[in-house]
Write an enzyme that holds these catalytic residues in place. Structure first.
Site, PDB file in Angstrom:
ATOM      1  N   LYS A 170       0.888  -1.254   0.045  1.00  0.00           N
ATOM      2  CA  LYS A 170      -0.077  -0.050  -0.115  1.00  0.00           C
ATOM      3  C   LYS A 170       1.006   1.434   0.055  1.00  0.00           C
ATOM      4  CE  LYS A 170      -1.545   3.025   1.883  1.00  0.00           C
ATOM      5  NZ  LYS A 170      -1.316   4.399   1.561  1.00  0.00           N
ATOM      6  N   GLU A 245       9.920   1.956  10.399  1.00  0.00           N
ATOM      7  CA  GLU A 245      11.111   2.890   9.942  1.00  0.00           C
ATOM      8  C   GLU A 245      10.305   4.438  10.124  1.00  0.00           C
ATOM      9  OE1 GLU A 245      14.089   2.823   9.199  1.00  0.00           O
ATOM     10  OE2 GLU A 245      14.330   0.609   8.990  1.00  0.00           O
ATOM     11  N   CYS A 279      13.914  11.421   6.064  1.00  0.00           N
ATOM     12  CA  CYS A 279      13.633  11.246   7.458  1.00  0.00           C
ATOM     13  C   CYS A 279      15.106  11.145   8.270  1.00  0.00           C
ATOM     14  CB  CYS A 279      13.010   9.838   7.663  1.00  0.00           C
ATOM     15  SG  CYS A 279      13.680   8.596   6.512  1.00  0.00           S
ATOM     16  N   GLU A 369       9.889  16.606  14.038  1.00  0.00           N
ATOM     17  CA  GLU A 369      10.220  16.377  12.709  1.00  0.00           C
ATOM     18  C   GLU A 369       9.755  17.486  11.985  1.00  0.00           C
ATOM     19  OE1 GLU A 369       9.646  12.670  10.885  1.00  0.00           O
ATOM     20  OE2 GLU A 369      11.555  12.770  10.159  1.00  0.00           O
TER      21      GLU A 369
END
Ligand code: NAP
Ligand code: MG
Length: 462
Positions: A170, A245, A279, A369
């Site tokens: 997905k 992750e 990331c 982040e």
């Protein structure tokens, strides 16, 4: 842009169960470039059934033959690299040279590495009076984000296929066209029907259905910590394997003995690449107080070079989010020395390359982040102070250390709570394990460590 109006299930493009679609938008001009089907639980169920039916045959296929199919997949990715780069540029907005080099290039390296590993890995080992077999975990539910749309797919699918697992993917709703191209490549490579399946759709609908499906043995997720936490909880309740992750807030630690200009220049470039949507980006630059003013000037100068080279952010949502963080930084007292929250162009989801000085470790922009082209310069007094700041977030995905010699940088890096550290500008290595300490995740991708995530052991005693 070319798009399939169905799902790739059991070796063919099949109509979706429902009629809803997802509009794919080009972030440069905000125009709709394609529509893809929005999958439902019904589509996910069909895909998982296909993957389960294909599992015994693929798991029993000799590793050399699995390796040959992955090598063929790599060759298709090479042959279609221009089309891949153009597609990533259209739906992610990355400048074409970056798409060619990174978005199309890195997946070729990773697929190639798994073609070799599948052929050479010791799937059988003697331990005393036992033979230990490494067997596939089973059906993998892979859920991927949009920031490195092909890399993140290949970093899951290639090792899963090498291990003998079958897969339902997905992909992110913002970058489904790259995923459809990948499905075409798998088909062209002669991977047997049902071994790889694609369901496009929304996270809370198709993604959630996949993460919760009883027929999935391992959920491998890359994305935000918020969603990852929920997927981990769901998998835990079902006693199902999970690999996560997640986000990062990595530190670029510049020790006083380092080449300051080089460390700052490479550090800014690291954040600006992919418009800050990485990331593992080193979004916090830690500089000794004696060199701080010089570093701020160098960083502002370096960021300005990206003004007309940087691509947009992926979506209106990310555009609003990143600009909100910049406003928050100003409100909390950080000093803007490049860029800012104002949109630099009338059209497209662009954010100016932004540098903040006078950032303190507890500010929101130093803790959360941002996922945009924003770098924060933080001053430290001595090495212990630098280490406290570097380790002072919930994340631990990556980082960098710069020093006059590698040994000094290594000594500092060994004290960092993080999964990978680049020493004096070390290069990306597609065979090195990639993954996070702390809330940056669970598990490792790439290389033999990435392959091991898709294997479970069986011991026979004699
Ligand atoms: P996200 O929502 O975590 O998306 C990652 C993937 O998970 C997408 O395929 C998404 O589908 C899917 N998903 C969303 N909700 C789900 C659910 N309830 N169950 C199962 N799957 C679900 O991330 P995002 O919204 O794209 O980005 C938000 C923030 O996440 C970014 O600002 C950034 O901080 C972080 N992020 C990190 C990485 C990374 O590499 N570590 C990558 C991307 C984003 P949809 O595409 O439909 O949402
Ligand atoms: Mg989302």
């Amino acid at each position: 842009m070319k798009a399939h109006d169905g799902m790739y299930i059991d070796g063919a493009w099949r109509p979706a169960a429902g009629r809803d679609t997802i509009a794919v938008v080009n972030p440069v001009d905000e125009q709709v470039i394609a529509q893809v089907p929005a999958g439902t639980a019904e589509d996910v169920d069909a895909a998982v059934r296909a993957a389960r039916a294909a599992l015994p045959g693929w798991a029993a296929t000799a590793p050399a033959e699995r390796a040959a199919r992955i090598a063929a997949l790599r060759d298709v990715l090479v042959a279609r690299k221009d089309e891949i780069a153009a597609t990533v540029t259209a739906e992610l907005g990355a400048p074409l040279p970056f798409s060619q080099l990174v978005h199309a290039g890195v997946p070729v390296l990773v697929a190639g590495s798994y073609a070799e590993l599948a052929a050479s890995y010791a799937f059988e080992e003697k331990v005393g009076n036992s033979t230990v077999y490494a067997e596939p975990v089973g059906v993998v539910g892979a859920i991927t984000p949009w920031n490195y749309p092909l890399h993140q797919i290949v970093a899951k699918v290639a090792p899963a296929l090498a291990a003998g697992c079958t897969v339902v993917l997905k992909p992110a709703e913002d970058t489904p066209l790259t995923a459809q191209l990948f499905a075409e490549a798998v088909d062209e490579a002669g991977v047997p029907a049902g071994v790889f399946n694609l369901v496009t759709g929304l996270g809370p609908v198709a993604g959630q259905a996949l993460a919760e499906h009883d027929g999935v043995d391992l959920v491998s997720f890359t994305g935000s910590t918020a969603v990852g936490r929920r997927i981990g909880a769901t998998a835990g309740a079902a006693v199902k394997r999970v690999a996560l992750e997640l986000g990062g807030k990595s530190a670029n630690v510049i020790l006083p003995s380092a080449d300051l200009a080089k460390a700052v220049g490479v550090g800014v470039a690291n954040v600006m690449g992919n418009s800050g949507q990485t990331c593992s980006a080193w979004t916090r630059m830690l500089v000794h107080t004696s060199q701080y003013d010089e570093a701020v000037a160098l960083a502002a100068e370096a960021a300005a070079k990206y003004d007309d080279r940087i691509g947009p952010l992926v979506s209106a949502k990310q555009h609003a989010r990143v600009r909100g963080y910049i406003e928050k930084g100003v409100a909390e007292g950080a000093r803007l020395v490049a860029g800012g929250a104002e949109a630099p162009r009338e059209q497209g989801y662009f954010v100016s390359p932004t540098v903040f000085a006078d950032v303190t470790p507890e500010m929101t922009i130093a803790q959360e982040e941002i996922f945009g082209p924003v770098v924060s310069l933080i001053r430290y007094e001595d090495e212990d102070d630098a280490l406290r700041i570097a380790n002072g977030t919930v994340y631990g995905l990556a980082g960098a250390v710069w020093a006059g010699d590698d040994a000094e940088a290594v000594a500092f890096a060994r004290r960092m709570d993080t999964g990978q550290v680049d020493i004096n500008g070390g290069r990306f290595n597609p065979l090195a394990p990639f993954g996070g300490y702390k809330q940056s995740g669970v598990g490792r991708e790439l290389g033999s460590h990435g392959l091991a995530e898709y294997l479970q052991t069986k011991s026979l005693q004699f």
